[in-house]
Design an enzyme around this catalytic site. Structure first.
Site, PDB file in Angstrom:
ATOM      1  CE  LYS A  78      -3.773   1.956   2.861  1.00 13.60           C
ATOM      2  NZ  LYS A  78      -4.537   1.728   4.117  1.00 13.60           N
ATOM      3  CB  SER A 153      -7.868   3.233   3.180  1.00 16.70           C
ATOM      4  OG  SER A 153      -6.999   2.702   4.170  1.00 16.70           O
ATOM      5  CB  SER A 177      -7.843   0.455   6.074  1.00 12.23           C
ATOM      6  OG  SER A 177      -8.559   1.651   6.272  1.00 12.23           O
TER       7      SER A 177
END
Length: 442
Positions: A78, A153, A177
């Protein structure tokens, strides 16, 4: 060229037998990426040294110095996790050139284990939402329903794993997330107990609840990633009694039906299901101030001041706002969180501690080892934030570890995740329960 293996474990076996190479695995995932192009907006950047790293992994293996089951395995990060030589952007245009001083500790551990980092994935800008929309990458689209969000996310990492751009992904989880996009994409996502893994070199959202963990295709792969990151999971027998958090069921009939079938499979395996009494109103995660609002601005300003090479990043959130190179959707949230900088957090964290105490007492009173509930009350159907409910906040606010695994599929073909939560001492129970669901999912 054939596609990449179905799992890290399968790829590791092939590598050990000499049936493939790290460079061949990298070429396979890159070919899959090339075929898809930017269709799902999953990737933000590529590691310019990935080919070199794969070839080095192959040389090490030929010399008998392979580091373990992740040696030569292609992974994604990420893009709020530092990889030396590649900007860490948090999805924000203002941070497009933000060059970290060094790799995050967990990335160093993965590379020491021989993993090959393919690149960095799109996310919700600053990790603010449970969709993945950023000013650098746009919306991460769901591969099974491109009109819909892939969740957030850590949505780009989830899509990258689901689509075969890598065999595993590393995301962050402050309030769901990792687990939400993993659930939406039919994957396994694990949020470790708070503090179980180091967060140095990772952009903060709320340090009191921030965690880092794996997104994987299988439970076994998640365990392999965790071990390489420095957090091995103790083997546990299947728990005999678990608590069902009924108050987070009922918002979506399709989700409830899939999860009910999964609960039936647990019962058939001999697990006794006990309904957990409703939470006291003052501890319900759907109410009260959120720790992100209180902690983000102070933590992110400190991060900007210390994490990047001089001149490569804005000096503060105020500078980012002044430059207007961020997602307009977040203008109000940024302004509010900057205004709340240095707010007193003690009362919020006291409620977190009280929730953990309440859940621990309930588990002891009912003689249960873990809790279970739908990961999300929603199945994404557009690009807005899915109305998934507060269930993932149980882990965030208690600090307990939680794992989501695919429970099955709704009639429209969309995956549905089921989540297990347990005290730190019972962490192994999460993996035992998830393995059972994984083995019996239809």
């Amino acid at each position: 060229m054939t596609g990449p293996p179905a799992s890290i474990a399968a790829a590791a076996t092939m590598l050990a037998r000499g049936e493939t190479t790290a460079r061949a695995l990298l070429d396979q995932v890159l070919e899959k990426l090339d075929r898809d192009g930017d269709r799902f907006h999953a990737m933000l950047a590529f590691n310019p040294h990935a080919a070199r790293d794969a070839e080095a992994a192959d040389r090490a293996r030929s010399q008998g110095t392979a580091a373990g089951p992740l040696h030569g395995i292609p992974l994604v990060l990420k893009d709020n996790i530092d990889l030396a030589g590649v900007p860490t952007t948090s999805g924000c245009r203002a941070l497009a050139g933000a060059m970290p001083r060094r790799s995050a500790i967990i990335v160093e551990r993965l590379r020491d284990a021989g993993a090959v980092i393919v690149g960095k994935t799109n996310l919700s800008e600053f990790s603010f939402e449970i969709r993945s929309r950023s000013s650098l990458g746009g919306d991460v689209l769901h591969p099974r329903a491109p009109h819909a969000s892939a969740g957030g996310s850590s949505g780009g990492a989830a899509v990258a794993v689901a689509q075969g751009y890598a065999l595993g992904g590393i995301g962050t989880d402050t309030g769901g997330s990792i687990r939400i996009p993993a659930a939406y994409n039919g994957l396994v996502g694990f949020r470790p107990a708070h503090g179980a893994l180091p967060m140095q070199g990772i952009a903060p959202l709320a340090p009191s609840t921030d965690t880092v963990g794996p997104i994987a295709r299988t439970v076994a792969d998640a365990e392999l990633l965790l071990a390489a990151m420095g957090h091995g999971v103790s083997v546990s027998a299947l728990p005999r009694r678990i608590g069902v958090v009924r108050e987070v069921f009922g918002a979506n009939a399709a989700v409830d039906a899939v999860c009910a079938t999964a609960l039936d499979r647990l019962a058939e395996a001999g697990v006794t299901l006990v309904d957990l009494p409703a939470l006291p109103a003052n501890l319900n995660p759907g109410h009260g101030e959120h720790i992100v609002d209180a902690e983000f601005a102070t933590a992110f300003d400190a991060y900007l001041a210390s994490n990047f090479l001089p001149g490569s990043a804005p000096a503060s959130l105020d500078a980012i706002v002044a430059g207007e190179a961020f997602l307009p959707d977040h203008a109000k949230a940024l302004a509010a969180r900057i205004a709340a900088k240095d707010r007193e957090t003690a009362s919020i964290l006291a409620r977190h501690q009280a929730l953990a105490g309440h859940l621990g007492a309930a588990c002891a009173a009912l003689a249960i080892d873990a809790l279970v509930y739908p990961t999300s009350q929603a199945i994404p159907d557009d690009l807005e934030n899915p109305k998934g409910g507060w269930a993932p906040e149980l882990a965030a606010r208690s600090g307990w570890p939680a794992l989501t695994v695919c429970a099955g599929f709704a009639a429209n073909g969309m995956p549905v995740g089921i989540e297990f939560l347990a005290p730190v001492a019972n962490e192994g129970a999460l993996f035992a329960l998830a393995r059972l669901i994984e083995a019996t999912a239809v």
